[in-house]
Scaffold this motif. Structure first.
Motif, PDB file in Angstrom:
ATOM      1  N   VAL A  44      -9.268  -2.355   8.925  1.00  0.00           N
ATOM      2  CA  VAL A  44      -9.031  -1.018   8.387  1.00  0.00           C
ATOM      3  C   VAL A  44     -10.367  -0.338   8.165  1.00  0.00           C
ATOM      4  CG1 VAL A  44      -7.910   0.317   6.586  1.00  0.00           C
ATOM      5  CG2 VAL A  44      -6.982  -1.905   7.250  1.00  0.00           C
TER       6      VAL A  44
ATOM      7  N   GLY B  54      -7.231   1.848   0.034  1.00  0.00           N
ATOM      8  CA  GLY B  54      -5.802   1.611  -0.143  1.00  0.00           C
ATOM      9  C   GLY B  54      -5.446   0.163   0.046  1.00  0.00           C
ATOM     10  N   VAL B  55      -6.057  -0.476   1.033  1.00  0.00           N
ATOM     11  CA  VAL B  55      -5.772  -1.885   1.293  1.00  0.00           C
ATOM     12  C   VAL B  55      -6.289  -2.754   0.150  1.00  0.00           C
ATOM     13  CG1 VAL B  55      -6.304  -3.828   2.797  1.00  0.00           C
ATOM     14  CG2 VAL B  55      -5.728  -1.614   3.793  1.00  0.00           C
TER      15      VAL B  55
ATOM     16  N   THR C 230      -1.824   5.299   3.269  1.00  0.00           N
ATOM     17  CA  THR C 230      -2.617   4.217   3.869  1.00  0.00           C
ATOM     18  C   THR C 230      -1.905   3.650   5.081  1.00  0.00           C
ATOM     19  OG1 THR C 230      -3.555   3.658   1.708  1.00  0.00           O
ATOM     20  CG2 THR C 230      -3.675   1.983   3.447  1.00  0.00           C
TER      21      THR C 230
ATOM     22  N   LYS D  35     -10.711   5.850   5.148  1.00  0.00           N
ATOM     23  CA  LYS D  35      -9.954   6.012   3.903  1.00  0.00           C
ATOM     24  C   LYS D  35      -8.974   4.880   3.662  1.00  0.00           C
ATOM     25  CE  LYS D  35     -10.170  11.061   4.133  1.00  0.00           C
ATOM     26  NZ  LYS D  35      -9.385  12.321   4.196  1.00  0.00           N
ATOM     27  N   GLY D  36      -8.604   4.155   4.691  1.00  0.00           N
ATOM     28  CA  GLY D  36      -7.624   3.086   4.509  1.00  0.00           C
ATOM     29  C   GLY D  36      -8.173   1.898   3.755  1.00  0.00           C
TER      30      GLY D  36
ATOM     31  N   THR E  96       0.844  -1.199   0.000  1.00  0.00           N
ATOM     32  CA  THR E  96       0.000   0.000   0.000  1.00  0.00           C
ATOM     33  C   THR E  96       0.869   1.235   0.000  1.00  0.00           C
ATOM     34  OG1 THR E  96      -0.062   0.060   2.424  1.00  0.00           O
ATOM     35  CG2 THR E  96      -1.803  -1.184   1.301  1.00  0.00           C
TER      36      THR E  96
ATOM     37  N   THR F  10      -2.236   6.046   7.980  1.00  0.00           N
ATOM     38  CA  THR F  10      -3.601   6.022   8.545  1.00  0.00           C
ATOM     39  C   THR F  10      -3.795   4.814   9.453  1.00  0.00           C
ATOM     40  OG1 THR F  10      -4.473   7.173   6.612  1.00  0.00           O
ATOM     41  CG2 THR F  10      -6.035   5.936   7.958  1.00  0.00           C
TER      42      THR F  10
END
Length: 754
Positions: A700, A707-708, A540, A703-704, A536, A543
């Motif tokens: 998560v 990304g994950v 991310t 917003k994460g 990532t 966060t």
């Protein structure tokens, strides 16, 4: 005699006076003769001659002479006169008497008796004091001689105290008194009658006693200074008895108005059994004394009266306090101001039973139930004894307090038990607060505000004490039970300490378990950071690191701080004041303030941990925090020892539990539920997929998530994840169809996981 014979002989040669005096002096010095030298210097007297001359002077003076006059008359020193008087009295004790410095002959005493008889013939009476004053003699000597003469019959008179009367005078006075008493139509004051008929006060007692003993005995008697005819006494006694039967008491004032003086003796003799019949609940009443007056006594006290000179007839010893019997139904108690029938206590039995039971009435004021004439202060012991006898359970069920209030002890004990429970429940251990609580509840109990049944009953309402009385009684009872109250306070304090110790121990166990759980989950998450770092972007990763610090690291530091406060009173007080509690993470700013109270050797460790959490001076990293905490655990800087690398078994169990929790939430929630948080559902789906595909145990959010998902491999993107990716990129709310398709994919995903 030889000397006198020698003096009578005639001699041619005579001695002159001077030689004669010298010869006599020689004889006196040699104690061959004993003579008395005259004070005028004209001659000598023998002692026998002095005695003869003293006797002659007494007879010349009429049988009475003062010894102080003899030295001048006889020209002899006083010492020789005194000796002669003693010799004269010894020779003729009946003929000559020495009285108060005077010599008096029996002839003079006969003269005095003739004078006394003459006085009596003239006036019929005279006082001894008056007679003694007339002849300048002592009252004692005159009294003795007159009484002896009356006894011997040489003086015809009657002596009464200080006065002599002729028998005819006494008889006349007696006849006047007898006629006056017989002629009385009603109750008559003897003193007024005596004054009206001029009966001498000095004779009145003697005459009254004589008249009552003989002529008037069947017709009436004297009582309380009044003569009461027998027919009037019967009516009076009937009125008194009727009043007692009707009221169960009779006042002493009303008895006085009936002419009764020895009141206690009268009521006990009239209504109570004699002591020979009843073993006695009280003290026998004393008989009235004769003469100037008598005393009556008993349990109620003593009374004195001057009387009228007459004595009441002797009475049986009657007891002043007695229980009613079949033979004496009006028997009762001679109190301070009244006679109270024993049956009176039957009239208050229902009220006494209420306070003895204690279920409907906890306190009873006895004073208002008693007749107005009963003195609670003076008659308390007698009334208490009667109540105990009539109500045997009273003593064991009630306590008696000042003012004659009976309080049910079981009610008080029950209230104290309630107070104990309340104090423990409310954690009140202050002595003052506990005493106020007891007084407050006692006041409500006594005033009838305790919620007991039956308070609406008007009879009970009439028996309730006033609020002022209830408050005063509450103070009295609280003082009586102060030892029990202190025991309750001690017990509450002990219980509080035990509960606090138990609570502290339980809280510490919870802190230890929660910190261990967070530490293992944090360890699992940190291991997954390597995958996140490789797959990532930095945003991310940052966060996710911040989420771990907030969700795991900060709570661990907060619980460690609370745990250490249990051993530090000042830190504990600060935590309570700032509402820093276990298992609820405190704000970072508060913790930075609180650690200043810790010992110097501990502050550094907590400061480092908080810096790791906040990322001060370096990038925020959960891995850095774990390293710092593990070092602190190793050197004992923190209170818990669970911060070391978890073993494989514990880690596997934690991973399985973590995944089961996520799957369970997915099963219970639905995208089609309008109240469901779609973001949380997305987070659970991504977390489960990440754990299954890459063994990364990180949940998560926010917003994460995107990304994950972006870093996951294509084969890991299941239908559910594909839909998640699709909808994450969409703006706006989900339609109902979209929610339905997500639910279908979620169900399929859950089945694949299980």
């Amino acid at each position: 005699s030889q000397f006198r014979a020698l003096q009578k002989q005639e001699f041619n040669k005579k001695l002159n006076d001077r030689n004669a005096v010298e010869i006599i002096n020689v004889l006196l010095s040699r104690k061959l003769i004993e003579l008395v030298y005259t004070t005028n210097g004209q001659g000598y007297l023998t002692r026998e001659q002095v005695v003869r001359e003293v006797r002659d002077e007494v007879m010349v003076a009429g049988g009475r002479i003062n010894t102080v006059d003899l030295p001048n008359i006889l020209h002899v020193d006083m010492g020789h006169i005194e000796w002669a008087v003693k010799e004269l009295s010894a020779e003729d004790a009946e003929g000559f008497l020495e009285v108060g410095g005077e010599i008096i002959t029996t002839q003079y005493i006969d003269f005095l008796l003739r004078e006394a008889q003459s006085w009596l013939r003239e006036a019929g009476r005279f006082t001894i004091t008056e007679f003694a004053k007339k002849f300048l003699l002592s009252v004692g000597f005159v009294t003795d001689r007159l009484e002896r003469a009356v006894r011997e019959g040489s003086l015809s008179a009657v002596i009464n105290e200080d006065t002599l009367y002729t028998a005819a005078y006494v008889a006349a006075q007696r006849r006047k008194l007898l006629c006056a008493l017989i002629g009385s139509a009603g109750i008559t004051g003897v003193q007024a009658l005596q004054d009206r008929h001029q009966i001498l006060p000095s004779l009145a007692p003697r005459l009254t006693a004589s008249v009552l003993e003989k002529e008037l005995k069947p017709l009436g008697h004297i009582e309380g200074g009044s003569y009461i005819p027998a027919h009037l006494e019967a009516g009076r006694n009937q009125r008194i008895k009727s009043s007692l039967i009707m009221n169960n008491f009779i006042t002493f004032d009303s008895l006085r108005s009936e002419g009764i003086s020895n009141i206690k003796q009268f009521v006990t003799k009239t209504f109570n059994p004699p002591s020979s019949v009843d073993g006695g609940m009280g003290t026998p009443a004393a008989s009235t004394a004769s003469g100037k007056g008598g005393k009556t006594g008993g349990k109620g006290g003593k009374g004195k009266g001057k009387g009228t000179g007459s004595a009441s007839p002797a009475v049986d010893d009657s007891i002043v306090s007695a229980a009613a019997t079949a033979e004496h139904p009006q028997a009762g108690h001679a109190l301070a101001n009244c006679f109270l029938a024993d049956k009176f206590f039957e009239t208050i039995a229902d009220k006494m039973d209420l306070v003895i039971a204690g279920e409907q009435l906890s306190v009873l004021a006895v004073a208002p139930l008693l007749p107005h004439c009963v003195s609670v202060d003076k008659d308390a012991d007698t009334i208490k004894g009667c109540l105990d006898r009539h109500f045997p359970k009273l003593a064991e069920s009630c306590i008696l307090v000042k003012g004659f209030y009976f309080i049910n002890s079981n009610s008080v004990k029950g209230l104290l038990a309630e107070v104990r429970t309340a104090l423990i429940a409310n954690n009140i251990h202050d002595k003052g607060m506990a005493q106020r609580e007891v007084r407050s509840r006692l006041k409500k109990l006594f005033a009838g505000d305790s919620g007991k049944k039956g308070r609406a009953d008007s009879t009970l309402e009439d028996l309730l004490v006033s609020k002022e009385e209830a408050e005063e009684l509450a103070d009295i009872v609280a003082d009586l039970y102060k030892d029990q109250i202190e025991d309750i306070i001690s017990e509450v304090t002990k219980s509080r300490k035990q509960r606090e110790a138990s609570s502290v121990k339980e809280t510490q166990q919870q802190i230890n378990a929660k910190c261990l759980q967070r530490w293992i989950e944090l360890s699992m998450a940190v291991k997954g950071l390597a995958w996140l770092s490789a797959n990532t972007d930095e945003a991310t990763l940052a966060t996710i690191n911040r989420a771990l610090l907030n969700d795991f690291c900060l709570p661990i530091v907060s619980d460690l701080f609370v745990d250490v406060s249990f051993d530090k009173p000042d830190v504990r007080a600060w935590c309570e004041a700032n509402k820093v509690v276990a298992l609820e993470p405190a704000p970072l700013s508060k913790l930075k303030e609180g650690i200043k109270l810790l010992p110097k050797e501990t502050i550094g460790t907590y400061k480092t941990l908080l810096e790791d959490v906040s990322g001060t001076g370096k990038a925020a990293s959960a891995e850095t925090f774990m390293a710092s905490l593990s070092d602190a655990c190793g050197d004992g800087s923190v209170s818990l020892s669970c911060f070391h690398a978890p073993n494989k078994k514990a880690e596997r169990e934690a991973q399985a539990s973590w995944l089961d929790a996520i799957v369970s939430r997915l099963e219970k929630t639905s995208f089609t539920d309008s109240q469901a948080d779609v973001g949380e559902l997305f987070a659970d789906v991504v977390a489960a997929a990440l754990a299954i595909s890459n063994r990364v145990y990180i949940r998560v959010t926010g917003k994460g998530i995107s990304g994950v998902v972006a870093g996951m491999k294509e084969q890991d993107l299941t239908d559910s994840l594909a839909l998640v990716v699709k909808h994450l990129s969409k703006k706006g709310d989900l339609s109902q169809d979209e929610r339905a398709s997500l639910d279908a994919a979620k169900v399929k995903f859950v089945l694949s996981v299980k």
